[in-house]
Design an enzyme around this catalytic site. Structure first.
Site, PDB file in Angstrom:
ATOM      1  N   MET A  30       0.855  -1.201   0.000  1.00 28.41           N
ATOM      2  CA  MET A  30       0.000   0.000   0.000  1.00 28.41           C
ATOM      3  C   MET A  30       0.887   1.245   0.000  1.00 28.41           C
ATOM      4  SD  MET A  30      -3.457  -0.922   2.017  1.00 28.41           S
ATOM      5  CE  MET A  30      -2.867  -0.759   3.678  1.00 28.41           C
ATOM      6  N   GLY A  31       2.150   1.070  -0.395  1.00 26.15           N
ATOM      7  CA  GLY A  31       3.039   2.221  -0.489  1.00 26.15           C
ATOM      8  C   GLY A  31       3.547   2.686   0.863  1.00 26.15           C
ATOM      9  N   HIS A  37       9.201  -3.588   3.270  1.00 28.22           N
ATOM     10  CA  HIS A  37       8.765  -3.808   1.884  1.00 28.22           C
ATOM     11  C   HIS A  37       9.964  -4.144   0.998  1.00 28.22           C
ATOM     12  CE1 HIS A  37       5.561  -0.782   3.203  1.00 28.22           C
ATOM     13  NE2 HIS A  37       4.844  -1.833   2.871  1.00 28.22           N
TER      14      HIS A  37
HETATM   15  P1  AMP Z   1       1.462  -2.941   3.473  1.00 30.83           P
HETATM   16  O1  AMP Z   1       2.021  -1.924   2.536  1.00 30.83           O
HETATM   17  O2  AMP Z   1       1.505  -2.531   4.908  1.00 30.83           O
HETATM   18  O3  AMP Z   1       0.131  -3.475   3.027  1.00 30.83           O
HETATM   19  O4  AMP Z   1       2.448  -4.161   3.405  1.00 30.83           O
HETATM   20  C1  AMP Z   1       2.787  -4.787   2.195  1.00 30.83           C
HETATM   21  C2  AMP Z   1       3.512  -6.055   2.499  1.00 30.83           C
HETATM   22  O5  AMP Z   1       4.697  -5.745   3.242  1.00 30.83           O
HETATM   23  C3  AMP Z   1       2.695  -7.022   3.374  1.00 30.83           C
HETATM   24  O6  AMP Z   1       2.901  -8.335   2.919  1.00 30.83           O
HETATM   25  C4  AMP Z   1       3.284  -6.804   4.743  1.00 30.83           C
HETATM   26  O7  AMP Z   1       3.158  -7.918   5.585  1.00 30.83           O
HETATM   27  C5  AMP Z   1       4.741  -6.544   4.392  1.00 30.83           C
HETATM   28  N1  AMP Z   1       5.399  -5.837   5.493  1.00 30.83           N
HETATM   29  C6  AMP Z   1       5.014  -4.675   6.065  1.00 30.83           C
HETATM   30  N2  AMP Z   1       5.847  -4.352   7.075  1.00 30.83           N
HETATM   31  C7  AMP Z   1       6.760  -5.340   7.155  1.00 30.83           C
HETATM   32  C8  AMP Z   1       7.870  -5.606   8.006  1.00 30.83           C
HETATM   33  N3  AMP Z   1       8.200  -4.790   9.003  1.00 30.83           N
HETATM   34  N4  AMP Z   1       8.585  -6.725   7.789  1.00 30.83           N
HETATM   35  C9  AMP Z   1       8.249  -7.581   6.794  1.00 30.83           C
HETATM   36  N5  AMP Z   1       7.225  -7.394   5.960  1.00 30.83           N
HETATM   37  C10 AMP Z   1       6.478  -6.298   6.136  1.00 30.83           C
END
Ligand code: AMP
Length: 282
Positions: A30-31, A37
């Site tokens: 989601m950016g 990420h």
């Molecule tokens: P989001 O942008 O928050 O929807 O996250 C996108 C992807 O990045 C999802 O699969 C999350 O689980 C992963 N993600 C977000 N934060 C972390 C983190 N600290 N460590 C590992 N993966 C992450």
């Protein structure tokens, strides 16, 4: 760096990639990108010929309009970060109407009950929204592998169910949680915290660690009390839930069973920002 906002032009590019029998790895985001990420992207780059990263703040997975509105959006910075990692990454950043047409609505899914635990209990319709948008992305991109962080462990389990339900031939790869030096799990939402709030938020990691360290010696109810007492000591963090759950069902564990793998999960608020984290216990 190739940036697509339009499904047809992305698919035109990807059909050329597929004609060359190249593998596609997909990282949905989601950016407001951070090192968490980038770790997913780096693993996808290592394991695939071509990597697609989506940047899309999905409206159907937010239960509160203000949360959606306040979600950080840093598109220019995201592109620079990705460019510094690898210029061959393909970015897909559609508008909501590209994906959903004029009906921005979620499909209702039965994920065998996993959707009703923890995040599902506290964020009405959240996993229907996650399932819907990922099903759309998966069908547009048709990657061979898709990468998800264990940071959102319940989501990772939901996505594994989603590809089963939708019969999509996609390997779902889980990646370890990336943390700040302080232990705080990297999150886009951390961008809304002050330095002091970030420092206070390390309590999440510290209590998860406390639960892990005491997992063998204490009962589950004692572990619950231990963590809740720590949160009661501070007024800055408001605990929404602490749960110890079997990683397969994600149901709250009441007693420890043999041959079962457990994780501890926390959701809490700090200055109105909702943070989640989790840790393997055994
Ligand atoms: P989001 O942008 O928050 O929807 O996250 C996108 C992807 O990045 C999802 O699969 C999350 O689980 C992963 N993600 C977000 N934060 C972390 C983190 N600290 N460590 C590992 N993966 C992450």
């Amino acid at each position: 760096m190739l940036i697509y906002k339009n499904i047809d032009s992305l698919q035109e590019k990807l059909s050329l990639v597929k004609e060359e029998n190249k593998s596609i790895g997909f990282v949905p985001t989601m950016g407001a990108l951070h090192r968490g990420h980038l770790a997913l992207a780096a693993q996808a780059i290592k394991e695939n010929d071509v990597v697609v990263i989506s940047i899309f703040v999905n409206p159907t997975q937010f239960d509160k309009a203000t949360d959606l509105e306040k979600y950080p959006r840093t598109f220019e910075g995201d592109i620079s970060l990705l460019e510094s990692l690898d210029k061959t990454i393909i970015v897909f950043a559609p508008e909501a109407s590209q994906l959903y047409g004029n009906s921005i609505q979620a499909t209702s899914y039965d994920f065998s009950g996993i959707e009703n635990e923890m995040e599902g209990k506290h964020r009405q319709g959240h996993f229907d929204g996650v399932g819907t948008v990922l099903n759309l992305f998966f069908r547009i991109i048709m990657p061979s592998k898709a990468y998800f962080g264990e940071k959102d462990f319940q989501q990772l389990q939901i996505v594994k169910k989603l590809v089963e339900i939708e019969q999509l031939p996609i390997d779902i790869i889980g990646c370890s949680i990336v943390r700040e030096k302080s232990g705080l799990a990297m999150s886009s939402r951390n961008k809304r915290l002050s330095i002091q709030e970030k420092e206070e938020a390390t309590l999440i990691y510290k209590t998860l660690l406390l639960a892990k360290e005491n997992f063998n010696s204490l009962s589950l109810s004692e572990l619950n009390n231990l963590v809740k007492n720590e949160f009661n000591k501070t007024s800055l963090l408001e605990l929404e839930y602490f749960e110890i759950a079997d990683i397969n069902t994600l149901k709250t564990a009441v007693i420890k069973k043999e041959n079962t793998t457990y994780r501890a999960f926390i959701a809490c608020f700090i200055s109105g920002v909702r943070l989640i984290d989790n840790m393997a216990l055994n």
